[in-house]
Write a protein that holds these residues in place. Structure first.
Motif, PDB file in Angstrom:
ATOM      1  N   PHE A  48       0.730  -1.226   0.006  1.00  0.00           N
ATOM      2  CA  PHE A  48       0.032   0.024   0.056  1.00  0.00           C
ATOM      3  C   PHE A  48       0.870   1.205  -0.007  1.00  0.00           C
ATOM      4  O   PHE A  48       2.081   1.232   0.582  1.00  0.00           O
ATOM      5  N   PRO A  49       0.434   2.467  -0.188  1.00  0.00           N
ATOM      6  CA  PRO A  49       1.254   3.471  -0.651  1.00  0.00           C
ATOM      7  C   PRO A  49       1.576   4.385   0.617  1.00  0.00           C
ATOM      8  O   PRO A  49       2.597   5.096   0.551  1.00  0.00           O
ATOM      9  N   ILE A  50       0.621   4.167   1.807  1.00  0.00           N
ATOM     10  CA  ILE A  50       1.278   4.722   2.846  1.00  0.00           C
ATOM     11  C   ILE A  50       1.410   3.658   4.037  1.00  0.00           C
ATOM     12  O   ILE A  50       0.882   2.558   3.976  1.00  0.00           O
TER      13      ILE A  50
ATOM     14  N   TRP B 289       1.324   8.300  10.289  1.00  0.00           N
ATOM     15  CA  TRP B 289       1.441   7.882   8.992  1.00  0.00           C
ATOM     16  C   TRP B 289       2.243   8.457   8.092  1.00  0.00           C
ATOM     17  O   TRP B 289       2.648   9.620   7.906  1.00  0.00           O
TER      18      TRP B 289
ATOM     19  N   GLU C  45       4.233   8.511   3.841  1.00  0.00           N
ATOM     20  CA  GLU C  45       4.387   7.700   2.313  1.00  0.00           C
ATOM     21  C   GLU C  45       5.503   6.511   2.666  1.00  0.00           C
ATOM     22  O   GLU C  45       6.050   6.925   3.201  1.00  0.00           O
TER      23      GLU C  45
ATOM     24  N   GLN D 214       9.274   6.857   3.151  1.00  0.00           N
ATOM     25  CA  GLN D 214       9.708   8.067   3.999  1.00  0.00           C
ATOM     26  C   GLN D 214       9.798   7.364   5.294  1.00  0.00           C
ATOM     27  O   GLN D 214       9.705   8.017   6.418  1.00  0.00           O
TER      28      GLN D 214
END
Lengths: 283, 271
Positions: free
Chosen positions: A173-175, A232, A234, A237
């Protein structure tokens, strides 16, 4: 010299020579036209399926079409040399049974590999965790999955293991959420700690405003009140947020006078007996 | 020809200078400082973000050059060069919240005004053409996610809120004012709490006192339908003084490229 030319003429006139020439031409056509066609078709199929289904199904189709084409060409060349394909396939059947018994593990890996191709629990470039091993997926092949660990070790995991084991895809998932556990002294004001942790997350540039960071008062530890800050970010990061958030919490707690305790044990010493009245001397 | 003294504060801030060999300049606004040095053969550029924000704007010959910042060097950019400072938008979409959720009644339009932060782009105009030497953020914007936890887009979150009245927005030196118009073509009231702005489709204009962007127009046909977006190529009508185009859009918006640009609460609210 004349004798040699006469021999060639007889050979061609007999028809046998023409037949051999035809065979030679067909073999040449298979090698010099068939092989490039197979190569181009496999590339084309790979490219189209990669666009539609992703990297590893693209590779699957490319390799599959290429190998099927090669087998087809080899069988035809062997037929040109007079081999009987039926006999060959029969022999291959018997051989495959023998080989199958001898290479059950390999076949299991191949079948597992096909399942991995279709199920797509991860793709090339994802970060996955299999048991104690985690790393970046380098390739998903028919027999095994290759990983690059973060300390640059190369790991090959058989596909059978991948199918049987629990695989965690960290970057699907992107985050992602960074969870940081922190304990404070029992004297701390719970509301104050929650407020400070929330402010720390809000001020961190890597922490996403939405979804909102969460602060959970987890309960009472042996020596501390336990909290969890979940922020949370990205997915690329993750380490930036984890590093900076831990540092920011320490700085904020120092500034706000919130103590991070270390494990403590209170030892009660029994009062020693009065040495001036030894037993048996009271009377 | 306007003399430097007649220049408005906006013109003075977004200006250009001709530099000869060994000339250097400093540009400072907010908490951003940028130095440009022309050597005999090359160009050198450095930028720095201070913790403290300065009220004073500076664009002048540098008396000293810092050594504790990272310098970049460019070679082969041609002679007869002019260095130009121009506003640029952040490199990601921006999400701005309203003070409180706004309900847009059916068949009604409302305007919202937003201050979009601008970054500083340093360009070099030479006889060989124009080159961007660097783009410097003027403030640290926090990240936010626009979408679900499975898919979406990384955006910057704006701390300043969208306002209903333009005059409620403070004039910021390093921000451009954007008018966002939303029309509700659905039969139910439309709740609006967050707006996503795609700055790459916006132009920047300048008036005497502030920067403006081209307006954004959104028509909503309900929660299940994609919103119609429009990025008109026109100067801002709210500007009182003459406006001048400073920067055209990075990418022209294609109407077929529908995107939702604001969030709704949940579908349950409409049912």
């Amino acid at each position: 010299m004349n004798h040699f030319l006469i021999q060639i003429r007889d050979y061609i006139e007999s028809g046998v020579g023409t037949e051999h020439l035809d065979s030679a031409l067909r073999i040449a056509a298979l090698l010099f036209i068939g092989l490039p066609i197979v190569w181009v078709l496999s590339r084309l199929a790979g490219k189209l399926s990669r666009k539609r289904f992703g990297e590893h199904l693209g590779t699957f189709f490319r390799k599959g079409i290429f190998y099927i084409g090669i087998v087809f060409i080899i069988i035809h060349i062997m037929m040109e040399f007079g081999f009987n394909p039926a006999a060959l396939l029969g022999a291959a059947g018997i051989l495959s049974v023998a080989v199958g018994f001898a290479s059950q593990t390999s076949l299991s890996n191949v079948i597992s590999g096909i399942f991995l191709y279709w199920e797509q629990p991860f793709t090339v470039g994802d970060i996955i965790k299999v048991g104690d091993t985690s790393g970046v997926v380098l390739s998903i092949d028919l027999m095994s999955v290759k990983l690059r660990q973060f300390d640059n070790h190369f790991v090959r995991i058989p596909n059978e293991t991948m199918i049987k084991a629990q695989v965690t895809n960290v970057t699907r998932f992107p985050i992602r959420r960074v969870d940081i556990d922190v304990g404070t002294a029992y004297a701390s004001d719970v509301e104050h700690v929650i407020r400070v942790l929330r402010t720390v997350a809000d001020a961190n540039p890597f922490s996403l405003d939405e979804p909102n960071p969460i602060v959970v008062f987890k309960g009472f530890g042996d020596s501390s009140l336990n909290f969890m800050l979940g922020a949370w970010c990205e997915k690329t990061q993750f380490l930036d947020l984890k590093n900076s958030l831990t540092r920011d919490i320490k700085v904020a707690f120092d500034r706000e006078g919130i103590e991070i305790p270390f494990p403590q044990r209170v030892v009660h010493m029994p009062k020693p007996a009065d040495s001036s009245h030894p037993e048996g001397s009271r009377n | 020809m306007t003399s430097p003294k007649d220049k408005s504060i906006v013109d003075a801030r977004w200006d250009s200078r001709k530099l000869k060999a060994e000339d250097s300049i400093v540009w400072r606004a907010g908490n951003t400082s940028i130095w440009v040095l022309k050597t005999e053969l090359d160009w050198m550029l450095a930028g720095n973000t201070d913790k403290e924000e300065t009220e004073r704007f500076l664009f002048e010959k540098a008396t000293s050059l810092p050594i504790d910042v990272e310098w970049k060097r460019w070679a082969g950019l041609g002679a007869l060069s002019t260095v130009r400072f121009q506003p640029a938008f952040p490199d990601r979409p921006l999400v701005v919240k309203t003070r409180a959720p706004v309900m847009v009644s059916p068949d009604q339009s409302i305007d919202l005004f937003i201050n979009i932060p601008v970054w500083v782009e340093v360009c070099l105009d030479t006889d060989l053409g124009s080159t961007t030497l660097g783009v410097f953020p003027t403030r640290t914007l926090s990240n936010t996610w626009f979408g679900t936890q499975y898919e979406g887009e990384l955006c910057y979150a704006l701390k300043s809120l969208a306002r209903r009245v333009k005059d409620d927005l403070t004039i910021e030196a390093l921000a451009a004012t954007c008018r966002f118009t939303i029309t509700n073509r659905f039969e139910e009231p439309l709740p609006l709490d967050r707006i996503r702005v795609l700055p790459r489709h916006l132009s920047i204009y300048k008036s005497r006192r502030r920067l403006w962007t081209s307006p954004i127009k959104v028509v909503s046909h309900g929660p299940d339908q994609p919103s119609q977006l429009e990025y008109p190529e026109e100067p801002h009508t709210d500007a009182r003084s003459v406006v001048e185009l400073v920067r055209p859009p990075e990418e022209i918006y294609r109407p077929s490229f529908f995107r939702e640009s604001f969030t709704h609460y949940t579908r349950a609210l409409f049912e």
